[in-house]
Design a protein around this motif. Structure first.
Motif, PDB file in Angstrom:
ATOM      1  N   GLU A 150       0.799  -1.229   0.000  1.00 34.33           N
ATOM      2  CA  GLU A 150       0.000   0.000   0.000  1.00 34.33           C
ATOM      3  C   GLU A 150       0.831   1.279   0.000  1.00 34.33           C
ATOM      4  N   LYS A 151       1.748   1.423   0.942  1.00 39.31           N
ATOM      5  CA  LYS A 151       2.506   2.664   1.063  1.00 39.31           C
ATOM      6  C   LYS A 151       3.336   2.918  -0.187  1.00 39.31           C
ATOM      7  N   THR A 152       4.020   1.891  -0.655  1.00 42.34           N
ATOM      8  CA  THR A 152       4.873   2.027  -1.846  1.00 42.34           C
ATOM      9  C   THR A 152       4.035   2.340  -3.068  1.00 42.34           C
ATOM     10  N   HIS A 153       2.981   1.562  -3.257  1.00 44.89           N
ATOM     11  CA  HIS A 153       2.162   1.714  -4.461  1.00 44.89           C
ATOM     12  C   HIS A 153       1.508   3.086  -4.529  1.00 44.89           C
ATOM     13  N   ASP A 154       0.924   3.540  -3.436  1.00 47.16           N
ATOM     14  CA  ASP A 154       0.246   4.836  -3.450  1.00 47.16           C
ATOM     15  C   ASP A 154       1.216   5.976  -3.756  1.00 47.16           C
ATOM     16  N   ARG A 155       2.458   5.845  -3.280  1.00 45.37           N
ATOM     17  CA  ARG A 155       3.456   6.881  -3.587  1.00 45.37           C
ATOM     18  C   ARG A 155       3.805   6.859  -5.072  1.00 45.37           C
ATOM     19  N   PHE A 156       3.960   5.677  -5.645  1.00 43.86           N
ATOM     20  CA  PHE A 156       4.290   5.573  -7.064  1.00 43.86           C
ATOM     21  C   PHE A 156       3.148   6.065  -7.936  1.00 43.86           C
ATOM     22  N   ARG A 157       1.922   5.838  -7.492  1.00 43.91           N
ATOM     23  CA  ARG A 157       0.760   6.168  -8.312  1.00 43.91           C
ATOM     24  C   ARG A 157       0.249   7.584  -8.087  1.00 43.91           C
ATOM     25  N   LEU A 191      12.089  -2.697  -4.538  1.00 40.33           N
ATOM     26  CA  LEU A 191      12.749  -3.997  -4.560  1.00 40.33           C
ATOM     27  C   LEU A 191      12.458  -4.794  -3.285  1.00 40.33           C
ATOM     28  N   SER A 192      12.366  -4.091  -2.167  1.00 38.91           N
ATOM     29  CA  SER A 192      12.135  -4.771  -0.887  1.00 38.91           C
ATOM     30  C   SER A 192      10.715  -5.331  -0.772  1.00 38.91           C
ATOM     31  N   ASP A 193       9.828  -4.967  -1.705  1.00 42.64           N
ATOM     32  CA  ASP A 193       8.447  -5.459  -1.670  1.00 42.64           C
ATOM     33  C   ASP A 193       8.244  -6.739  -2.479  1.00 42.64           C
ATOM     34  N   VAL A 194       9.280  -7.212  -3.163  1.00 41.43           N
ATOM     35  CA  VAL A 194       9.109  -8.348  -4.075  1.00 41.43           C
ATOM     36  C   VAL A 194       8.602  -9.582  -3.337  1.00 41.43           C
ATOM     37  N   THR A 195       9.226  -9.924  -2.222  1.00 40.66           N
ATOM     38  CA  THR A 195       8.793 -11.103  -1.472  1.00 40.66           C
ATOM     39  C   THR A 195       7.336 -10.967  -1.040  1.00 40.66           C
ATOM     40  N   ALA A 196       6.957  -9.777  -0.591  1.00 39.73           N
ATOM     41  CA  ALA A 196       5.579  -9.548  -0.159  1.00 39.73           C
ATOM     42  C   ALA A 196       4.596  -9.708  -1.316  1.00 39.73           C
ATOM     43  N   MET A 197       5.034  -9.425  -2.547  1.00 36.05           N
ATOM     44  CA  MET A 197       4.146  -9.588  -3.689  1.00 36.05           C
ATOM     45  C   MET A 197       3.824 -11.060  -3.925  1.00 36.05           C
ATOM     46  N   PHE A 198       4.776 -11.934  -3.653  1.00 40.42           N
ATOM     47  CA  PHE A 198       4.482 -13.366  -3.746  1.00 40.42           C
ATOM     48  C   PHE A 198       3.474 -13.782  -2.671  1.00 40.42           C
ATOM     49  N   ASP A 199       3.594 -13.184  -1.495  1.00 39.45           N
ATOM     50  CA  ASP A 199       2.603 -13.450  -0.442  1.00 39.45           C
ATOM     51  C   ASP A 199       1.218 -12.988  -0.896  1.00 39.45           C
ATOM     52  N   LEU A 200       1.183 -11.850  -1.596  1.00 32.65           N
ATOM     53  CA  LEU A 200      -0.090 -11.329  -2.097  1.00 32.65           C
ATOM     54  C   LEU A 200      -0.701 -12.279  -3.131  1.00 32.65           C
ATOM     55  N   LEU A 201       0.135 -12.875  -3.988  1.00 35.72           N
ATOM     56  CA  LEU A 201      -0.369 -13.844  -4.960  1.00 35.72           C
ATOM     57  C   LEU A 201      -1.103 -14.978  -4.257  1.00 35.72           C
ATOM     58  N   ARG A 202      -0.477 -15.492  -3.198  1.00 35.57           N
ATOM     59  CA  ARG A 202      -1.096 -16.580  -2.441  1.00 35.57           C
ATOM     60  C   ARG A 202      -2.404 -16.125  -1.787  1.00 35.57           C
ATOM     61  N   ALA A 242      13.461 -18.497  -6.860  1.00 44.18           N
ATOM     62  CA  ALA A 242      13.308 -19.232  -5.604  1.00 44.18           C
ATOM     63  C   ALA A 242      11.865 -19.153  -5.090  1.00 44.18           C
ATOM     64  N   LYS A 243      11.263 -17.966  -5.135  1.00 40.54           N
ATOM     65  CA  LYS A 243       9.899 -17.811  -4.636  1.00 40.54           C
ATOM     66  C   LYS A 243       8.891 -18.527  -5.549  1.00 40.54           C
ATOM     67  N   THR A 244       9.162 -18.527  -6.851  1.00 32.94           N
ATOM     68  CA  THR A 244       8.292 -19.257  -7.776  1.00 32.94           C
ATOM     69  C   THR A 244       8.347 -20.753  -7.481  1.00 32.94           C
ATOM     70  N   LYS A 245       9.556 -21.264  -7.276  1.00 29.34           N
ATOM     71  CA  LYS A 245       9.719 -22.690  -6.966  1.00 29.34           C
ATOM     72  C   LYS A 245       9.016 -23.050  -5.652  1.00 29.34           C
ATOM     73  N   GLU A 246       9.087 -22.163  -4.671  1.00 31.25           N
ATOM     74  CA  GLU A 246       8.386 -22.409  -3.408  1.00 31.25           C
ATOM     75  C   GLU A 246       6.891 -22.612  -3.653  1.00 31.25           C
TER      76      GLU A 246
END
Length: 357
Positions: A150-157, A191-202, A242-246
């Motif tokens: 949320e914080k990152t996205h709203d700033r970018f948008r 870049l630090s949000d990448v792992t969290a994006m995989f959590d969001l997919l799940r 690695a996250k895709t394989k997980e």
């Protein structure tokens, strides 16, 4: 596009592609990048207007009226030509395509003519009613741009609440049965949000995610110094793999891709040579089918004013205008030296022919 799930996790085998004779008119959408005829996926930036003001927008869009956009009737003419030409997919983009009142009409016009229609959107305008209409007309896919949590996205948008609205749009698409995915443009600020994006997919049961490398065009050109270093880009690819394989190990099979840096392909191949030499041979075969960058060959762009470009980011080399000539004629013009070189890149290559063998 480099399919991490297809290549690294074995979601696609060379035989899967060969079964369709590699013909774009027969291939399912997730295999189109491996077609041999390379009929183009066409991005139509149908409007430049957008309700957000993203700091990396390649079209430098804003919430204002822009002159000289193709009319609805001109859009129908374009779609007629693309369908007759055999373009397998039309991608309605912008700006924000839902700012055009005729999006639904034109998307239906495309699907009625046998094309696969998809949209690229910020997601904030997809109500339940809109999602139901998109599903009704047979839309194949909705790609929603998210730049982080949320914080990152709203700033970018450039707008507070953009993240929540986009998530609601994703859920509305998912709940109507439309395949939906995320488009994430990577830079040092997210870049630090990448792992969290995989959590969001799940969490949201999202089926697809495309990680875009930053392209220096439009407002994105001002972020050049915020782009990843080569070392950071390699680490990013290791993390995505690695996250895709997980997820695959957990019985989930999302489609994960990287876009706009075709060095990802050789890097992934060299990674596989160390980890799984037998699979590496299949990966190389698929990469050779893919052919790397597809600008001017497997992908093309029609801008809001009818100008045709090799892709949606490449704005300084117009190839013609659909108001003067059909896209099909522009795209096959043997007198256009640049276009012909893009369609036969192998002859233009220098250096070692088999650098990754």
């Amino acid at each position: 596009m480099i399919g991490i799930s297809k290549l690294y996790c074995g979601a696609v085998e060379p035989s899967d592609v060969l079964r369709y004779n590699r013909h774009s008119g027969m291939l399912p959408s997730h295999l189109l990048q491996f077609s041999s005829d390379k009929k183009p996926v066409v991005v139509w930036n149908m409007t430049r207007r957008c309700n957000l003001k993203c700091i990396h927008c390649y079209s430098s869009s804003a919430d204002v009226d822009y002159p000289d956009e193709l009319t609805t009737e001109e859009g129908r003419t374009l779609i007629d030509d693309l369908a007759a030409f055999g373009a397998p997919v039309i991608l309605f983009s912008g700006g924000e395509p839902l700012m055009r009142k005729d999006l639904l009409e034109l998307a239906k016009y495309a699907t009625d003519r046998g094309m696969r229609a998809v949209i690229s959107t910020n997601g904030t305008l997809i109500t339940r009613e809109i999602a139901a209409e998109l599903q009704k007309i047979g839309l194949s896919y909705v790609g929603v741009s998210l730049d982080g949590l949320e914080k990152t996205h709203d700033r970018f948008r450039g707008r507070k609440g953009a993240f929540d609205a986009a998530i609601e749009g994703i859920r509305n698409c998912r709940d109507t049965g439309i395949k939906v995915g995320i488009r994430f443009t990577v830079n040092r600020h997210n870049l630090s949000d990448v792992t969290a994006m995989f959590d969001l997919l799940r969490q949201e049961k999202i089926e697809r995610m495309c990680f875009y490398h930053l392209v220096y065009t439009g407002r994105g050109s001002k972020l050049r110094e915020e782009d990843l270093t080569h070392e950071e880009a390699r680490s990013l690819l290791d993390l995505i793999a690695a996250k895709t394989k997980e997820m695959f190990d957990d019985g989930l099979q999302p489609e994960i891709l990287t876009v706009d840096n075709h060095a990802d392909g050789p890097y992934l191949y060299l990674k596989m040579k160390k980890e799984n030499p037998e699979r590496a041979k299949e990966v190389l075969e698929l990469l050779e089918m893919n052919e790397g960058n597809s600008s001017g060959h497997g992908i093309g762009c029609v801008s809001w004013d009818g100008e045709v470009y090799p892709d949606q980011f490449w704005r300084n080399q117009p190839l013609g205008n659909v108001r003067q000539r059909p896209f099909s004629e522009i795209w096959t013009d043997g007198k256009n030296e640049l276009l012909m070189k893009l369609k036969d890149k192998k002859k233009q290559e220098g250096g070692l022919d088999h650098a990754i063998s």
